[in-house]
Design an enzyme around this catalytic site. Structure first.
Site, PDB file in Angstrom:
ATOM      1  N   GLY A 166     -26.251  -1.774  -2.092  1.00 61.55           N
ATOM      2  CA  GLY A 166     -27.631  -1.744  -1.429  1.00 61.55           C
ATOM      3  C   GLY A 166     -28.734  -1.289  -2.547  1.00 61.55           C
ATOM      4  O   GLY A 166     -29.676  -1.662  -2.311  1.00 61.55           O
ATOM      5  N   ALA A 206     -21.963   2.757  -4.105  1.00 62.36           N
ATOM      6  CA  ALA A 206     -21.401   1.389  -4.553  1.00 62.36           C
ATOM      7  C   ALA A 206     -21.519   0.272  -3.252  1.00 62.36           C
ATOM      8  O   ALA A 206     -20.933  -0.733  -3.219  1.00 62.36           O
ATOM      9  CB  ALA A 206     -20.041   1.351  -5.092  1.00 62.36           C
ATOM     10  N   LYS A 207     -21.852   0.942  -1.973  1.00 56.64           N
ATOM     11  CA  LYS A 207     -21.689   0.222  -0.509  1.00 56.64           C
ATOM     12  C   LYS A 207     -22.746  -0.541  -0.368  1.00 56.64           C
ATOM     13  O   LYS A 207     -23.574  -0.603  -1.063  1.00 56.64           O
ATOM     14  CB  LYS A 207     -21.397   1.303   0.676  1.00 56.64           C
ATOM     15  CG  LYS A 207     -19.954   1.968   0.347  1.00 56.64           C
ATOM     16  CD  LYS A 207     -18.825   1.206  -0.065  1.00 56.64           C
ATOM     17  CE  LYS A 207     -17.617   2.018   0.813  1.00 56.64           C
ATOM     18  NZ  LYS A 207     -16.821   2.788  -0.419  1.00 56.64           N
ATOM     19  N   VAL A 208     -22.498  -1.576   0.590  1.00 53.69           N
ATOM     20  CA  VAL A 208     -23.778  -2.571   0.906  1.00 53.69           C
ATOM     21  C   VAL A 208     -25.081  -1.912   1.376  1.00 53.69           C
ATOM     22  O   VAL A 208     -25.935  -2.793   1.184  1.00 53.69           O
ATOM     23  CB  VAL A 208     -23.017  -3.606   2.054  1.00 53.69           C
ATOM     24  CG1 VAL A 208     -23.002  -2.734   3.484  1.00 53.69           C
ATOM     25  CG2 VAL A 208     -23.944  -4.637   2.344  1.00 53.69           C
TER      26      VAL A 208
END
Ligand code: PLP
Length: 398
Positions: free
Chosen positions: A3, A185-187
């Site tokens: 994101g 590192a996530k969406v």
């Protein structure tokens, strides 16, 4: 995928709203905060997005999983079934509560194999914790049926699957509790952050206390609040929530772009390599398309393909078989039971010996699988160039 690639003025604006008040704490300070509470706002927005009654933000996905397990009463000597392919946070959270991680094979969905789950159940089994890996669904129908039949608690690790659905319903809302991560590192990201969600009012109340030293949050004087049980400090701060709120509003557009990119690359590879097999995704509509995963015919082929992809300039290539983070094979610290403190005797006695236990079914899948990241910031031209580079690379081995 991450994101952070979508950062723009909106995250700054939300953060500045908080800095204008100077109140970084989610609780209290009602006079100074002038109605600004980004944490409450994000929890409400998350409930609406996921279609769940309650959401509790946490400082990470790891603490979200810990909170869900603790709030569901999982503790000393309880067995929790989890997959061999996940992130290390799964067994860390289980062990931290004195419970026993029981690792179980995955199948070609890259998630828990229900038949292997059923075989692993013992009188000590308390919970099943599927992980919706790489943005898509675990076998929820079968796992829910198994949990009903054996009276087990289903806790979903949806840390890699924020925004993903199964037949239109959000992942993380099928089990008794669902866990999310918003790490960098996530969406979508809060810098670091996470959430637990549930439809159960009592579990929500417990989660609300557990993340804040057991406070009951009744009244307006923190010092006078009572503590029905002991908790932890898993509080989230307002700056992180502010960023998360702006990111959550972009989730749909992030996923739409990723799906478009993934479809383009997948269609091109499928046309070029009829023998290439793609990950079985149970409901492709609900995949958030953070990764394109495919498998080759042998380990050697997968290793050669990984090298060729890298040599052709293709970034974000994960051959998890040779990766230290996500697959049992290289989890030496788990195999050696390398903790900084002595594990409870029940765990030492009850945990399978992962140094010698083998997982041929998981090995057969993970050794041949390659997962490639789908980034958000790629232009159409970059997607096209990447696809061409992937085809060039795969042609050298396939
Ligand atoms: C990222 C992740 C976690 C932990 O999340 P953090 O926010 O990094 O603590 C847990 N489970 C899975 C499957 C993850 O990918």
């Amino acid at each position: 995928m991450p994101g952070y690639e979508a950062f723009d003025q909106s995250e700054k604006k939300e953060v500045m709203d908080v800095m204008e008040t100077g109140i970084l704490m989610r609780y209290g300070f009602e006079n100074q905060r002038g109605g600004v509470n980004k944490t409450l706002e994000m929890e409400k927005a998350l409930c609406e997005k996921l279609g769940t009654r309650h959401a509790q933000l946490t400082p990470s996905g790891t603490t979200a999983v810990s909170t869900a397990l603790a709030v569901c009463g999982i503790g000393a000597g309880d067995e929790v079934i989890m997959p061999t392919f996940t992130f290390v946070a799964s067994f860390e959270s289980i062990l931290a509560l004195g419970a026993i991680p029981i690792l179980v094979d995955i199948d070609d969905t890259l998630t828990l194999d229900p038949a292997a789950v059923e075989r692993a159940i013992t009188p000590r089994t308390k919970a099943v914790m599927p992980v919706h890996m790489c943005g898509a669904q675990a076998h929820l129908d079968e796992l829910m049926a198994i949990c009903r039949k054996h009276n087990l608690i289903l806790i979903e690790d949806a840390c890699q699957a924020t925004g993903a659905t199964y037949h239109g319903k959000a992942l993380g809302t099928f089990g008794r509790m669902g866990c999310f991560s918003f790490d960098f590192a996530k969406v979508i990201t809060m810098g670091e952050g996470g959430a637990v969600v549930t439809d159960d009012d009592l579990l929500a109340k417990k989660a609300d206390g557990y993340v804040d030293h057991g406070h009951d949050h009744v009244g307006s004087d923190r010092g006078a609040e009572s503590h029905p049980f002991m908790g932890m400090n898993y509080r989230v701060n307002e700056l992180a929530s502010a960023i998360g709120l702006a990111q959550l509003r972009k989730l749909d557009s992030i996923v739409a772009r990723q799906k478009q990119t993934k479809k383009y690359i997948k269609d091109a590879l499928a046309a070029e390599f009829p023998r290439l097999s793609f990950r079985r995704v149970l409901d492709p509509e609900g995949d958030i398309a953070t990764f394109l995963s495919f498998s080759l015919e042998t380990l050697e082929q997968a290793e050669a393909a990984t090298r060729a992809l890298v040599e052709n300039g293709v970034g974000g290539v994960f051959h998890y078989y040779n990766n230290n983070w996500h697959y049992i094979r290289r989890w030496n610290h788990l195999k050696e039971r390398a903790t900084l403190y002595r594990l409870p005797q029940e765990v030492l006695d009850g945990m399978p010996d992962y140094a010698t236990k083998t997982f041929p079914q998981s090995d057969a899948i993970i050794s041949r699988n390659i997962s490639t990241a789908i980034n958000l910031s790629w232009s159409d031209d970059q997607v096209k160039a990447r696809t061409e580079a992937m085809i060039r690379a795969l042609r050298t081995v396939f």
